[in-house]
Design an enzyme around this catalytic site. Structure first.
Site, PDB file in Angstrom:
ATOM      1  CB  SER A   9      -0.879   0.002   1.248  1.00  0.00           C
ATOM      2  OG  SER A   9      -1.415   1.294   1.422  1.00  0.00           O
ATOM      3  CG  HIS A  34      -3.752  -1.543  -1.866  1.00  0.00           C
ATOM      4  ND1 HIS A  34      -4.855  -2.266  -2.276  1.00  0.00           N
ATOM      5  CD2 HIS A  34      -4.188  -0.757  -0.858  1.00  0.00           C
ATOM      6  CE1 HIS A  34      -5.902  -1.945  -1.532  1.00  0.00           C
ATOM      7  NE2 HIS A  34      -5.525  -1.007  -0.667  1.00  0.00           N
ATOM      8  CG  ASP A  36      -5.098   2.472   0.584  1.00  0.00           C
ATOM      9  OD1 ASP A  36      -6.001   1.675   0.278  1.00  0.00           O
ATOM     10  OD2 ASP A  36      -4.125   2.157   1.291  1.00  0.00           O
ATOM     11  CG  MET A  38      -8.438   7.062   1.932  1.00  0.00           C
ATOM     12  SD  MET A  38      -7.804   7.004   3.615  1.00  0.00           S
ATOM     13  CE  MET A  38      -6.862   5.478   3.558  1.00  0.00           C
ATOM     14  CG  HIS A  78      -9.107   0.177  -1.016  1.00  0.00           C
ATOM     15  ND1 HIS A  78      -8.587  -0.038   0.240  1.00  0.00           N
ATOM     16  CD2 HIS A  78     -10.458   0.129  -0.873  1.00  0.00           C
ATOM     17  CE1 HIS A  78      -9.585  -0.202   1.100  1.00  0.00           C
ATOM     18  NE2 HIS A  78     -10.728  -0.092   0.453  1.00  0.00           N
ATOM     19  CG  MET A  80     -11.283   3.235   1.392  1.00  0.00           C
ATOM     20  SD  MET A  80      -9.802   3.172   2.385  1.00  0.00           S
ATOM     21  CE  MET A  80      -8.573   3.150   1.099  1.00  0.00           C
ATOM     22  CG  MET A 149     -11.806  -2.921   4.355  1.00  0.00           C
ATOM     23  SD  MET A 149     -10.227  -2.508   3.571  1.00  0.00           S
ATOM     24  CE  MET A 149      -9.400  -1.556   4.842  1.00  0.00           C
ATOM     25  N   GLY A 154      -9.335   3.956   6.430  1.00  0.00           N
ATOM     26  CA  GLY A 154      -9.056   5.372   6.699  1.00  0.00           C
ATOM     27  C   GLY A 154      -7.602   5.666   6.999  1.00  0.00           C
ATOM     28  N   GLY A 156      -3.383   3.979   7.635  1.00  0.00           N
ATOM     29  CA  GLY A 156      -2.414   2.886   7.666  1.00  0.00           C
ATOM     30  C   GLY A 156      -1.943   2.689   9.103  1.00  0.00           C
ATOM     31  CG  ASP A 183      -6.183  -2.887   2.814  1.00  0.00           C
ATOM     32  OD1 ASP A 183      -5.142  -2.619   3.423  1.00  0.00           O
ATOM     33  OD2 ASP A 183      -6.811  -2.056   2.115  1.00  0.00           O
ATOM     34  N   GLY A 184      -4.900  -4.332   5.874  1.00  0.00           N
ATOM     35  CA  GLY A 184      -4.818  -3.639   7.152  1.00  0.00           C
ATOM     36  C   GLY A 184      -4.097  -4.472   8.195  1.00  0.00           C
ATOM     37  CB  THR A 206       3.162  -0.140   8.336  1.00  0.00           C
ATOM     38  OG1 THR A 206       2.070   0.769   8.248  1.00  0.00           O
ATOM     39  CG2 THR A 206       4.163   0.343   9.357  1.00  0.00           C
ATOM     40  CB  SER A 207       4.645  -5.062   7.340  1.00  0.00           C
ATOM     41  OG  SER A 207       3.971  -5.447   6.155  1.00  0.00           O
TER      42      SER A 207
HETATM   43  O1  5SP Z   1      -6.924   0.815   3.166  1.00  0.00           O
HETATM   44  C1  5SP Z   1      -6.137   0.924   4.057  1.00  0.00           C
HETATM   45  C2  5SP Z   1      -6.462   1.757   5.225  1.00  0.00           C
HETATM   46  O2  5SP Z   1      -7.710   2.306   5.014  1.00  0.00           O
HETATM   47  C3  5SP Z   1      -4.881   0.129   3.995  1.00  0.00           C
HETATM   48  O3  5SP Z   1      -4.482  -0.109   2.660  1.00  0.00           O
HETATM   49  C4  5SP Z   1      -3.734   0.560   4.792  1.00  0.00           C
HETATM   50  O4  5SP Z   1      -3.062   1.607   4.156  1.00  0.00           O
HETATM   51  C5  5SP Z   1      -2.810  -0.587   5.028  1.00  0.00           C
HETATM   52  O5  5SP Z   1      -1.762  -0.130   5.772  1.00  0.00           O
HETATM   53  P1  5SP Z   1      -0.959  -1.026   6.822  1.00  0.00           P
HETATM   54  O6  5SP Z   1      -1.935  -1.434   7.883  1.00  0.00           O
HETATM   55  O7  5SP Z   1      -0.436  -2.178   6.059  1.00  0.00           O
HETATM   56  O8  5SP Z   1       0.083  -0.080   7.287  1.00  0.00           O
END
Ligand code: 5SP
Length: 236
Positions: A9, A34, A36, A38, A78, A80, A149, A154, A156, A183-184, A206-207
């Site tokens: 992402s 990916h 995002d 928003m 994605h 949102m 999800m 919203g 990360g 995702d997330g 993040t990872s």
């Molecule tokens: O859609 C989303 C958040 O709304 C995700 O795509 C996050 O951006 C994923 O981030 P990490 O949890 O992997 O840092």
């Protein structure tokens, strides 16, 4: 039959160096990017829109672009956003390969799937943590991908919601050959849950982007997904 796919992402990237950041993760083994999007209404955050996606498309060509030598990737957008119907044509034009809308954001999910496909790109539907998985059962046969999800959309960097895994299991049981995305909060610690439940498309921001060795994180996650798909007889 499905393949393991890792989709970093870009929300977790350094936006000042977006092209290089994307090349870095693609060279580390990422399959998709990916993206995002928003709108500050469907979710309480604003991220990026068409001008950024169009610029990124120049730095990261489509997978079927045989002329360019730049790193290539599938753009997994994605959305949102409220009224996702309004944005299909624009995102197709700026380079989306797949348009994922939220089930909660539209009154006519099937009509939207048909609209997206009429533009020649892939159509996917996402559900928020509070939305029951059975809303996807009728739509499933029309979808290229379902997104479960594993955080509230919203932001990360949130904590993975393991309690979403029964939704993934239910979808995999009904649609053995469909791409199922989570995702997330995905990373080396949480991927075993998602892989065991049957997810094959892993979004990780993040990872991957903050890892000292993104290739190690990506290959670990792909390995976990492959092993679990193979055990279910579903590995392509
Ligand atoms: O859609 C989303 C958040 O709304 C995700 O795509 C996050 O951006 C994923 O981030 P990490 O949890 O992997 O840092």
């Amino acid at each position: 039959m499905v393949k393991p796919i890792v989709a970093p992402s870009i929300l977790a990237s350094d936006f000042a160096n977006l092209g290089c950041e994307c090349h870095k993760v693609i060279n580390a083994g990422a399959d998709w990017l990916h993206i995002d999007v928003m709108d500050g209404h469907f979710v309480p955050n604003i991220t990026l829109g068409q001008p950024i996606v169009a610029s990124l498309r120049k730095a990261v060509p489509r997978v079927n672009d045989t002329e360019s030598t730049k790193p290539k990737a599938f753009f997994d957008c994605h959305m949102m956003v409220e009224e996702p119907e309004k944005w299909v044509a624009d995102f197709v034009k700026c380079g989306a390969d797949q348009f994922t809308f939220h089930y909660e954001a539209t009154k006519d999910p099937l009509g939207l799937v048909k609209l997206i496909k009429s533009h020649g790109i892939k159509a996917a539907c996402a559900i928020k943590p509070g939305t029951p998985v059975d809303v996807l059962y009728e739509l499933g046969p029309h979808l290229d991908m379902a997104l479960v999800m594993t955080v509230e959309p919203g932001f990360g960097g949130q904590k993975f919601m393991v309690e979403m895994m029964p939704k993934v299991e239910a979808l995999r049981a009904k649609f053995p050959n469909m791409n199922i995305q989570v995702d997330g909060g995905l990373g080396k610690e949480t991927i075993p849950h998602a892989a065991k439940a049957g997810a094959n498309v892993i979004v990780a921001g993040t990872s991957v982007f903050t890892a000292a060795d993104p290739a190690d994180v990506i290959s670990f996650m792909k390995g976990q997904v492959s092993e679990n798909l193979a055990a279910k007889g579903l590995l392509d």
